[in-house]
Design an enzyme around this catalytic site. Structure first.
Site, PDB file in Angstrom:
ATOM      1  N   CYS A 150       0.033 -11.535   2.553  1.00  0.00           N
ATOM      2  CA  CYS A 150       0.787 -12.775   2.735  1.00  0.00           C
ATOM      3  C   CYS A 150       2.107 -12.732   1.999  1.00  0.00           C
ATOM      4  CB  CYS A 150      -0.014 -13.938   2.174  1.00  0.00           C
ATOM      5  SG  CYS A 150      -1.554 -14.101   3.016  1.00  0.00           S
TER       6      CYS A 150
ATOM      7  N   ASP B 174     -11.017  -7.813  -4.760  1.00  0.00           N
ATOM      8  CA  ASP B 174     -10.267  -6.922  -3.860  1.00  0.00           C
ATOM      9  C   ASP B 174      -8.874  -6.702  -4.457  1.00  0.00           C
ATOM     10  OD1 ASP B 174      -9.272  -5.558  -1.629  1.00  0.00           O
ATOM     11  OD2 ASP B 174      -8.670  -7.419  -0.654  1.00  0.00           O
TER      12      ASP B 174
ATOM     13  N   ASP C 262      20.199  -6.563 -28.779  1.00  0.00           N
ATOM     14  CA  ASP C 262      18.971  -7.245 -29.218  1.00  0.00           C
ATOM     15  C   ASP C 262      18.670  -6.861 -30.653  1.00  0.00           C
ATOM     16  OD1 ASP C 262      16.198  -8.205 -29.464  1.00  0.00           O
ATOM     17  OD2 ASP C 262      16.288  -8.414 -27.297  1.00  0.00           O
TER      18      ASP C 262
ATOM     19  N   TYR D 187      -9.545  -8.864  12.142  1.00  0.00           N
ATOM     20  CA  TYR D 187      -9.664  -9.063  10.689  1.00  0.00           C
ATOM     21  C   TYR D 187     -11.081  -9.507  10.328  1.00  0.00           C
ATOM     22  CZ  TYR D 187      -8.121 -11.175   6.144  1.00  0.00           C
ATOM     23  OH  TYR D 187      -7.937 -11.526   4.831  1.00  0.00           O
ATOM     24  N   GLY D 188     -11.762  -8.626   9.612  1.00  0.00           N
ATOM     25  CA  GLY D 188     -13.124  -8.934   9.166  1.00  0.00           C
ATOM     26  C   GLY D 188     -13.297  -8.674   7.679  1.00  0.00           C
TER      27      GLY D 188
END
Ligand code: ADP
Ligand code: SF4
Length: 740
Positions: free
Chosen positions: A42, A279, A431, A181-182
């Site tokens: 996505c 996942d 820095d 899609y499974g």
């Protein structure tokens, strides 16, 4: 701008040990040009933002990915995931929009895949108001209050027909690879899994029956488009909840054998939708290649190519996966977001330039929140390819000879300096710290967060290379703190303040917008997170972490202190940090709390004293609301205040910008001209505390827009929206215009 040479056309300088990653492979009627494959993921583009979709995917093909896929793509209005944004292929308009992606992908010599999705109970249908259908009537364990209807035999035929219609439309849109899609508990796997499927007809009961629906879908889609397109299925080979779901050795392998004739490529993963962090494993809990113990069974039962994921970021491990017969193709979502040019960098022999995914899952958090475009902590250009015209590897050259001073080398300052140097500006990055990285140096020492340091490492290496290229630029570390005086006298034309933020030392918090009485980190028994990380202040046995912050700090400190043997309690507005639900870290963090005995108290603090803290329940003033007069709470008095004994208190109550330099410089604006200073900017946490993904973005943005008249304020970006009464924009042939 001319087209970039494809990987075949470029002279390869890769190490021969990576040759196997660049071997082509057949997937059905298509040839994948190498072994790099962006699996569906996505981004918040779907078919509604075709420019974003086309640019985000095709830039990866330019960067060497052989195939790229859409996110999940709804096949019918009864599968609608609003408030999240999926792709849709319901009609010709979707075909038109999605073909912007396929054309852009083909122009770069890649394959385009589409993931056909039917969500069943996990499709809330908030926009379409249709009823999603599934194998049995169950409610979703992921969505709130979504029940699906049970498909009867007619419905099964109808939904299978939706897949075929969608596949035909996908072929018309130019897709080369068509997914059924499974994975992630969607559609077909609901039929296969006894967790969802309680049917007693020929689609339920035995494995053969439960597999029937999925196999029929594959067969029908293959009949319809199989000679033109590769038919792929994404299969969660183990749903990770034992015999109640799918287990790889019990039924996963059998299903692979049964469905094999209809599949050109297996895309395999593990887990379900509720805990899909198993996942898309966060680096906090899982290393790259973490799915191998399950997915390595797959190739024992199929000769078809297999693609799998697991945050593959290491080229040597990729080779090992292929040579050991675990996978044929390296699948990636996050590594391709973090570095769209990862394959190309391997091919060109510049591994040190790879912007390695840190596994923070901030990209995923945007999908989980719903709606907004994906962002990435490492890659500030992710999601900005089309709308801001940002290419991850190309930068417009400078348009002035201004020399720029950047104060603070954290995520904001180091990214800003990197991009300024890429653009050719003389840049000094200064820095006090001995290392680039700012607060990332500290947090990456915490349990599970070591890989977050890749963010610093990438910038450190790039800055060193850039300084070597332009000796007028510098990275000056370990310096005396810069002051308003020293900045005014520095000789810079422009100044960027990136001095970060501090955790509040006095308990100032979002609930009361006041300090907590008695909270003072100069006391021996009160600590800030920085003090805990620095490790130079003794911490007592019984520790209370007061938490009002939604992200990672309190829970990570809780784990650290509990692992070190402290008895830890977390109390506050947040006990288990809620943003970690969005990054998929929460379930395993909850497990860690249980394992380590971290206690959670749903109370907030009213007072701290040595050895004890007064807490109360925010809902403790619980009377019916009524006017009780001035100084009286309309909900009645709160009588839940209680003292608890603790040896040390850690304040995760909020942060404040370290912006004194910026304010000081603004106060002395009348001296700027005389000192040769044209502008002063503030970026990152120094402007307002935020995700370090957003600080990185901020630094990047300013560096790209530094010549704008008022660059402190971002330029508007291109929006993909329907304007009433006009032809929708962008039209199909709309060009993506990268800044050059
Ligand atoms: P951000 O996430 O916004 O980049 P960080 O807190 O990670 O912010 O980084 C800020 C950096 O600024 C730190 O490395 C800190 O040492 C540095 N810094 C803060 N004040 C000064 C100063 N006065 N002079 C030089 N460096 C500073
Ligand atoms: Fe990787 Fe984090 Fe970027 Fe996602 S946001 S791709 S996990 S670095």
């Amino acid at each position: 701008m001319g087209r970039m040479a494809t990987s075949e056309e470029r002279t390869s300088r890769r190490d021969p040990r990576y040759d196997v990653l660049f071997e082509p492979i057949e997937i059905g009627p298509k040839t994948l040009r190498n072994r790099f494959y962006q699996v569906p993921h996505c981004i918040g583009a779907g078919s509604d933002k075709p420019g974003f979709q086309a640019a985000h995917r095709s830039i990866k093909v330019e960067g060497g990915w052989g195939a790229v896929c859409t996110e999940y793509c709804s096949i019918h209005p009864s599968s609608d995931d609003t408030m999240r944004l999926s792709a849709r292929i319901w009609d010709e308009g979707d075909v038109h929009n999605l073909s912007a992606m396929t054309e852009a992908v083909h122009a770069e010599n890649g394959l385009a895949g589409i993931e056909l999705w039917y969500g069943g109970p996990h499709a809330p249908c908030l926009e379409t108001r249709q009823v999603p259908l599934g194998p049995s009537q169950v409610s979703s364990e992921f969505e709130t209050g979504t029940h699906c209807g049970e498909m009867d035999l007619d419905d099964i035929q109808t939904v299978q027909g939706f897949y075929v219609d969608a596949a035909l439309r996908a072929r018309d849109a130019g897709f080369d690879i068509i997914y059924i899609y499974g994975g992630h508990s969607y559609g077909p796997v609901q039929f296969l899994s006894p967790y969802y499927n309680h049917r007693t007809d020929k689609y339920g009961g035995s494995l053969e029956n439960r597999a029937r629906y999925w196999i029929e879908v594959l067969e029908k889609v293959k009949d319809a488009v199989g000679s033109d397109c590769a038919v792929v299925t994404r299969f969660a080979v183990d749903t990770l909840y034992g015999t109640n779901g799918i287990e790889i050795e019990r039924d996963g392998m059998k299903f692979l054998e049964m469905a094999d004739p209809y599949v050109d490529l297996w895309d395999v993963n593990i887990g379900d939708i509720r805990a899909w962090g198993e996942d898309a494993g966060p680096s906090r809990f899982y290393n790259n290649g973490h799915q191998v113990p399950w997915t390595s069974f797959v190739k024992q039962v199929t000769n078809k190519p297999v693609v799998g994921v697991g945050r593959h970021v290491d080229p040597d491990q990729m080779v090992e996966m292929i040579e050991s017969g675990t996978l044929d193709i390296i699948g990636a979502a996050r590594p391709s977001i973090s570095d769209p040019w990862l394959p190309r960098k391997i091919e060109e022999g510049r591994l040190e330039d790879i912007r390695t995914c840190i596994g923070c899952n901030i990209c995923i958090s945007r999908w989980e929140i719903g709606g907004p475009p994906m962002i990435c902590t490492q890659n500030a250009t992710a999601g900005e390819e089309y709308r801001r015209g940002w290419h991850p590897e190309k930068f417009p050259q400078k348009t002035s000879d201004d020399a720029i001073l950047v104060v603070g080398a954290g995520p904001a300052g180091s990214e800003c300096a990197r991009v300024l140097m890429e653009r050719g500006y003389i840049t000094h990055l200064v820095d006090t710290a001995e290392k680039v990285g700012g607060h990332v140096n500290g947090i990456s020492t915490l349990p599970g967060l070591a890989q977050w340091a890749y963010h610093r490492d990438y910038r450190e290496i790039q800055l060193e290379k850039l300084v070597n290229k332009n000796r007028d630029s510098q990275v000056a570390l370990g310096q005396e703190p810069m002051t308003v005086e020293s900045i005014l006298d520095y000789g810079a034309d422009k100044v960027v303040i990136a001095t970060g933020s501090f955790w509040n030392t006095d308990g100032f918090n979002p609930q009361t917008k006041q300090p907590i009485p008695g909270a003072d980190a100069s006391l021996p028994y009160v600590l800030t997170p920085e003090q805990v990380i620095a490790g130079d202040k003794p911490i007592g046995n019984k520790v209370l972490i007061l938490n009002y912050d939604p992200y990672y700090m309190a829970s990570t400190l809780a784990v650290k202190l509990a692992e070190e043997g402290h008895a830890v309690t977390v109390a506050g507005i947040e006990t288990l940090n809620s943003y970690m639900e969005f990054t998929l870290e929460a379930p395993n963090m909850e497990r860690a709390y249980h394992r380590l005995g971290v206690e959670q108290i749903e109370m907030v603090a009213s007072r701290i004293e040595e050895g004890r803290v007064e807490l109360y329940d925010m809902a403790g003033n619980n009377q019916p609301r009524q006017y009780r007069g001035p100084g009286k709470d309309p909900f009645g008095p709160n009588e839940t205040h209680e003292w608890f004994e603790f040896d040390s208190v850690v304040l995760c109550t909020g942060k404040h910008s370290n912006n004194s330099l910026y304010r000081g410089l603004k106060e002395r604006r009348d001296e700027w001209e005389e000192k040769g200073i044209k502008a002063v900017y503030v970026i990152g946490d120094a402007q307002a505390p935020r995700l370090f993904a957003d600080s990185t973005f901020d630094g990047h943005r300013l560096a790209r827009e530094i010549e704008e008249p008022n660059a402190q304020w971002p330029k508007p970006y291109k929006r993909e929206m329907a304007v009433w009464g006009t032809v929708p924009s962008p039209t199909k042939n709309h060009e993506v215009e990268y800044q050059t």
